[in-house]
Design a protein around this motif. Structure first.
Motif, PDB file in Angstrom:
ATOM      1  N   PRO A 196       0.842  -1.192   0.000  1.00 44.40           N
ATOM      2  CA  PRO A 196       0.000   0.000   0.000  1.00 44.40           C
ATOM      3  C   PRO A 196       0.874   1.237   0.000  1.00 44.40           C
ATOM      4  O   PRO A 196       2.049   1.186   0.359  1.00 44.40           O
ATOM      5  N   SER A 197       0.304   2.361  -0.391  1.00 41.07           N
ATOM      6  CA  SER A 197       1.100   3.568  -0.536  1.00 41.07           C
ATOM      7  C   SER A 197       1.739   3.993   0.775  1.00 41.07           C
ATOM      8  O   SER A 197       2.774   4.653   0.780  1.00 41.07           O
ATOM      9  N   TRP A 198       1.117   3.617   1.906  1.00 36.37           N
ATOM     10  CA  TRP A 198       1.676   4.034   3.196  1.00 36.37           C
ATOM     11  C   TRP A 198       3.040   3.427   3.450  1.00 36.37           C
ATOM     12  O   TRP A 198       3.871   3.999   4.126  1.00 36.37           O
ATOM     13  N   LEU A 199       3.306   2.232   2.886  1.00 38.63           N
ATOM     14  CA  LEU A 199       4.580   1.556   3.129  1.00 38.63           C
ATOM     15  C   LEU A 199       5.532   1.928   2.013  1.00 38.63           C
ATOM     16  O   LEU A 199       5.447   1.425   0.916  1.00 38.63           O
ATOM     17  N   LEU A 200       6.441   2.851   2.278  1.00 43.75           N
ATOM     18  CA  LEU A 200       7.326   3.406   1.275  1.00 43.75           C
ATOM     19  C   LEU A 200       8.205   2.355   0.640  1.00 43.75           C
ATOM     20  O   LEU A 200       8.790   1.526   1.309  1.00 43.75           O
ATOM     21  N   ARG A 201       8.330   2.400  -0.697  1.00 43.87           N
ATOM     22  CA  ARG A 201       9.316   1.600  -1.416  1.00 43.87           C
ATOM     23  C   ARG A 201      10.026   2.543  -2.363  1.00 43.87           C
ATOM     24  O   ARG A 201       9.580   2.799  -3.469  1.00 43.87           O
ATOM     25  N   GLY A 202      11.162   3.090  -1.923  1.00 47.99           N
ATOM     26  CA  GLY A 202      11.889   4.068  -2.726  1.00 47.99           C
ATOM     27  C   GLY A 202      13.267   3.562  -3.067  1.00 47.99           C
ATOM     28  O   GLY A 202      13.803   2.680  -2.425  1.00 47.99           O
ATOM     29  N   ALA A 203      13.902   4.099  -4.106  1.00 54.14           N
ATOM     30  CA  ALA A 203      15.228   3.670  -4.536  1.00 54.14           C
ATOM     31  C   ALA A 203      16.226   4.793  -4.302  1.00 54.14           C
ATOM     32  O   ALA A 203      15.901   5.972  -4.329  1.00 54.14           O
TER      33      ALA A 203
ATOM     34  N   ALA B 111       9.058   5.111   5.627  1.00 59.02           N
ATOM     35  CA  ALA B 111       7.782   5.726   5.275  1.00 59.02           C
ATOM     36  C   ALA B 111       7.431   6.844   6.250  1.00 59.02           C
ATOM     37  O   ALA B 111       6.921   7.905   5.859  1.00 59.02           O
ATOM     38  N   LEU B 112       7.702   6.624   7.527  1.00 59.83           N
ATOM     39  CA  LEU B 112       7.433   7.643   8.536  1.00 59.83           C
ATOM     40  C   LEU B 112       8.298   8.882   8.299  1.00 59.83           C
ATOM     41  O   LEU B 112       7.811  10.021   8.378  1.00 59.83           O
ATOM     42  N   LEU B 113       9.579   8.675   7.982  1.00 60.43           N
ATOM     43  CA  LEU B 113      10.458   9.811   7.705  1.00 60.43           C
ATOM     44  C   LEU B 113       9.975  10.597   6.490  1.00 60.43           C
ATOM     45  O   LEU B 113      10.005  11.835   6.475  1.00 60.43           O
ATOM     46  N   LYS B 114       9.540   9.889   5.470  1.00 65.38           N
ATOM     47  CA  LYS B 114       9.014  10.573   4.279  1.00 65.38           C
ATOM     48  C   LYS B 114       7.792  11.412   4.634  1.00 65.38           C
ATOM     49  O   LYS B 114       7.634  12.548   4.177  1.00 65.38           O
ATOM     50  N   GLN B 115       6.936  10.860   5.462  1.00 66.57           N
ATOM     51  CA  GLN B 115       5.721  11.567   5.855  1.00 66.57           C
ATOM     52  C   GLN B 115       6.049  12.832   6.637  1.00 66.57           C
ATOM     53  O   GLN B 115       5.466  13.896   6.411  1.00 66.57           O
TER      54      GLN B 115
ATOM     55  N   LEU C 190       7.209  12.932  14.793  1.00 65.74           N
ATOM     56  CA  LEU C 190       7.294  11.484  14.605  1.00 65.74           C
ATOM     57  C   LEU C 190       6.072  10.788  15.194  1.00 65.74           C
ATOM     58  O   LEU C 190       5.505   9.878  14.591  1.00 65.74           O
ATOM     59  N   ARG C 191       5.667  11.220  16.379  1.00 68.52           N
ATOM     60  CA  ARG C 191       4.489  10.618  17.004  1.00 68.52           C
ATOM     61  C   ARG C 191       3.218  10.926  16.209  1.00 68.52           C
ATOM     62  O   ARG C 191       2.323  10.095  16.092  1.00 68.52           O
ATOM     63  N   LYS C 192       3.157  12.121  15.664  1.00 65.28           N
ATOM     64  CA  LYS C 192       1.988  12.505  14.877  1.00 65.28           C
ATOM     65  C   LYS C 192       1.851  11.650  13.626  1.00 65.28           C
ATOM     66  O   LYS C 192       0.739  11.319  13.197  1.00 65.28           O
ATOM     67  N   GLY C 193       2.984  11.251  13.035  1.00 68.13           N
ATOM     68  CA  GLY C 193       2.932  10.509  11.783  1.00 68.13           C
ATOM     69  C   GLY C 193       2.803   9.009  11.928  1.00 68.13           C
ATOM     70  O   GLY C 193       2.528   8.312  10.942  1.00 68.13           O
ATOM     71  N   TYR C 194       2.986   8.493  13.136  1.00 66.73           N
ATOM     72  CA  TYR C 194       3.004   7.042  13.345  1.00 66.73           C
ATOM     73  C   TYR C 194       1.586   6.555  13.615  1.00 66.73           C
ATOM     74  O   TYR C 194       0.988   6.886  14.634  1.00 66.73           O
ATOM     75  N   ASP C 195       1.050   5.783  12.709  1.00 65.31           N
ATOM     76  CA  ASP C 195      -0.329   5.309  12.784  1.00 65.31           C
ATOM     77  C   ASP C 195      -0.329   3.863  13.284  1.00 65.31           C
ATOM     78  O   ASP C 195       0.003   2.940  12.551  1.00 65.31           O
ATOM     79  N   ASP C 196      -0.729   3.654  14.533  1.00 67.73           N
ATOM     80  CA  ASP C 196      -0.701   2.318  15.128  1.00 67.73           C
ATOM     81  C   ASP C 196      -1.486   1.304  14.310  1.00 67.73           C
ATOM     82  O   ASP C 196      -1.028   0.174  14.089  1.00 67.73           O
ATOM     83  N   ALA C 197      -2.670   1.669  13.876  1.00 65.62           N
ATOM     84  CA  ALA C 197      -3.522   0.729  13.165  1.00 65.62           C
ATOM     85  C   ALA C 197      -2.879   0.271  11.862  1.00 65.62           C
ATOM     86  O   ALA C 197      -2.905  -0.924  11.517  1.00 65.62           O
ATOM     87  N   LYS C 198      -2.287   1.210  11.124  1.00 66.94           N
ATOM     88  CA  LYS C 198      -1.655   0.848   9.855  1.00 66.94           C
ATOM     89  C   LYS C 198      -0.395   0.018  10.076  1.00 66.94           C
ATOM     90  O   LYS C 198      -0.116  -0.912   9.331  1.00 66.94           O
TER      91      LYS C 198
ATOM     92  N   VAL D 272       4.345 -12.556  14.915  1.00 68.95           N
ATOM     93  CA  VAL D 272       3.843 -11.255  15.344  1.00 68.95           C
ATOM     94  C   VAL D 272       3.477 -11.278  16.818  1.00 68.95           C
ATOM     95  O   VAL D 272       3.818 -10.385  17.586  1.00 68.95           O
ATOM     96  N   ALA D 273       2.769 -12.343  17.228  1.00 76.64           N
ATOM     97  CA  ALA D 273       2.333 -12.443  18.626  1.00 76.64           C
ATOM     98  C   ALA D 273       3.520 -12.473  19.580  1.00 76.64           C
ATOM     99  O   ALA D 273       3.466 -11.907  20.675  1.00 76.64           O
ATOM    100  N   ALA D 274       4.590 -13.156  19.171  1.00 75.15           N
ATOM    101  CA  ALA D 274       5.768 -13.275  20.037  1.00 75.15           C
ATOM    102  C   ALA D 274       6.620 -12.030  20.029  1.00 75.15           C
ATOM    103  O   ALA D 274       7.340 -11.762  20.991  1.00 75.15           O
ATOM    104  N   SER D 275       6.546 -11.236  18.950  1.00 71.50           N
ATOM    105  CA  SER D 275       7.522 -10.187  18.731  1.00 71.50           C
ATOM    106  C   SER D 275       7.134  -8.818  19.243  1.00 71.50           C
ATOM    107  O   SER D 275       7.991  -8.059  19.681  1.00 71.50           O
ATOM    108  N   MET D 276       5.871  -8.435  19.116  1.00 70.46           N
ATOM    109  CA  MET D 276       5.586  -7.023  19.320  1.00 70.46           C
ATOM    110  C   MET D 276       4.221  -6.743  19.906  1.00 70.46           C
ATOM    111  O   MET D 276       3.289  -7.551  19.803  1.00 70.46           O
ATOM    112  N   ARG D 277       4.109  -5.572  20.507  1.00 65.89           N
ATOM    113  CA  ARG D 277       2.861  -4.970  20.935  1.00 65.89           C
ATOM    114  C   ARG D 277       2.944  -3.501  20.567  1.00 65.89           C
ATOM    115  O   ARG D 277       4.008  -2.893  20.687  1.00 65.89           O
ATOM    116  N   LEU D 278       1.832  -2.938  20.138  1.00 64.59           N
ATOM    117  CA  LEU D 278       1.830  -1.510  19.850  1.00 64.59           C
ATOM    118  C   LEU D 278       1.555  -0.744  21.131  1.00 64.59           C
ATOM    119  O   LEU D 278       1.214  -1.309  22.156  1.00 64.59           O
ATOM    120  N   ARG D 279       1.712   0.571  21.053  1.00 68.25           N
ATOM    121  CA  ARG D 279       1.583   1.436  22.242  1.00 68.25           C
ATOM    122  C   ARG D 279       0.215   1.262  22.904  1.00 68.25           C
ATOM    123  O   ARG D 279      -0.786   1.049  22.236  1.00 68.25           O
TER     124      ARG D 279
END
Length: 274
Positions: A6-13, A57-61, A245-253, A267-274
């Motif tokens: 999706p466009s939110w996940l940056l793929r740049g060269a 993607a967050l830095l670009k945003q 940075l906090r403003k641009g970070y979308d937990d749901a996405k 995923v279950a073993a690795s992480m939890r969002l805020r």
């Protein structure tokens, strides 16, 4: 599995710097922000000259909204750590919050993560904690040079090195290769870091179905996010960047990206969002 696009996940060269039109808010950054990147899961994905992932993607945003410029380069994890401590990097991203890193910068938590004992050997007797790992002299351990999961982790690595059964590699892909070739038995990493290496490399990809995840009680959940250097960024710059940075970070996405990309157990073993 393929990286979702999706466009939110940056793929740049050729991602040498993230820069957009110079907006008035850019004055809050003052100058280009030196931001070396090391590959870590889908947080930062390096494929040849292409850089993608959640944090680019967050830095670009942030750049698009503020005009701030993030001057990026690709470096190994150990070099990123060294650059941040020496004050030649303004930002360390992504990073686990640790007391040592707190000496050098302000931490902006984005999620929670934990390192675990990982292997591809289903028949090996279980390891219940770090103390048992240190006593199991038959197990060869491989770790990523420069990783830091806190004091218990660092003490364990020092003892494993003293015992002569620790291998240090520059990145999770080399760790996966050692595990797959039987040159090492276990590693201590976040499951998503190792899974990412397996997903992206055809040679080690079959190992993902054999990935074994064991909890180490001495390594609890820790905050994961971004460090801003106190050596190179003044208090006003750090406050401004933290807010942006906090403003641009979308937990749901972010959560959606992780769930679409990795196996559910990883995923279950690795992480939890805020």
């Amino acid at each position: 599995m393929r990286t979702p696009s999706p466009s939110w996940l940056l793929r740049g060269a050729g991602f040498a710097a993230v820069a957009f039109c110079a907006l008035p808010a850019a004055a809050n950054c003052g100058r280009p922000i030196v931001t070396p990147l090391a590959p870590v899961g889908i947080g930062v994905i390096i494929e040849g000259n292409q850089v993608s992932g959640i944090y680019p993607a967050l830095l670009k945003q942030v750049s698009a909204r503020t005009g701030c410029v993030f001057k990026t380069s690709v470096v190994p994890q150990a070099r990123l750590e060294s650059m941040f401590e020496l004050g030649t990097a303004d930002v360390m991203v992504p990073a686990v919050g640790t007391p040592r890193r707190d000496q050098f910068g302000d931490f902006v938590p984005m999620a929670s993560a934990r390192a675990m004992l990982l292997s591809v050997d289903a028949d090996r007797p279980a390891v219940r904690d770090l103390t048992e790992l240190l006593q199991r002299h038959e197990l060869r351990v491989v770790a990523v040079r420069g990783n830091d999961y806190g004091e218990a982790y660092q003490a364990a690595l020092a003892e494993l090195s003293r015992q002569g059964r620790l291998y240090l590699e520059p990145d999770p892909l080399q760790v996966a290769r050692l595990l797959g070739e039987g040159m090492a038995d276990v590693t201590i990493l976040t499951p998503m870091s190792l899974a990412q290496a397996m997903i992206e490399n055809q040679r080690v990809r079959p190992l993902l179905d054999r990935l074994r995840i064991e909890e180490l009680p001495e390594l609890p959940w820790s905050h994961s996010g971004i460090y801003l250097s106190r050596k190179t960024l003044n208090a006003e710059q750090r406050r401004y960047l933290t807010a942006q940075l906090r403003k641009g970070y979308d937990d749901a996405k972010v959560w959606e990206q992780y769930r679409r990309y990795y196996p559910a157990n990883v995923v279950a073993a690795s992480m939890r969002l805020r």
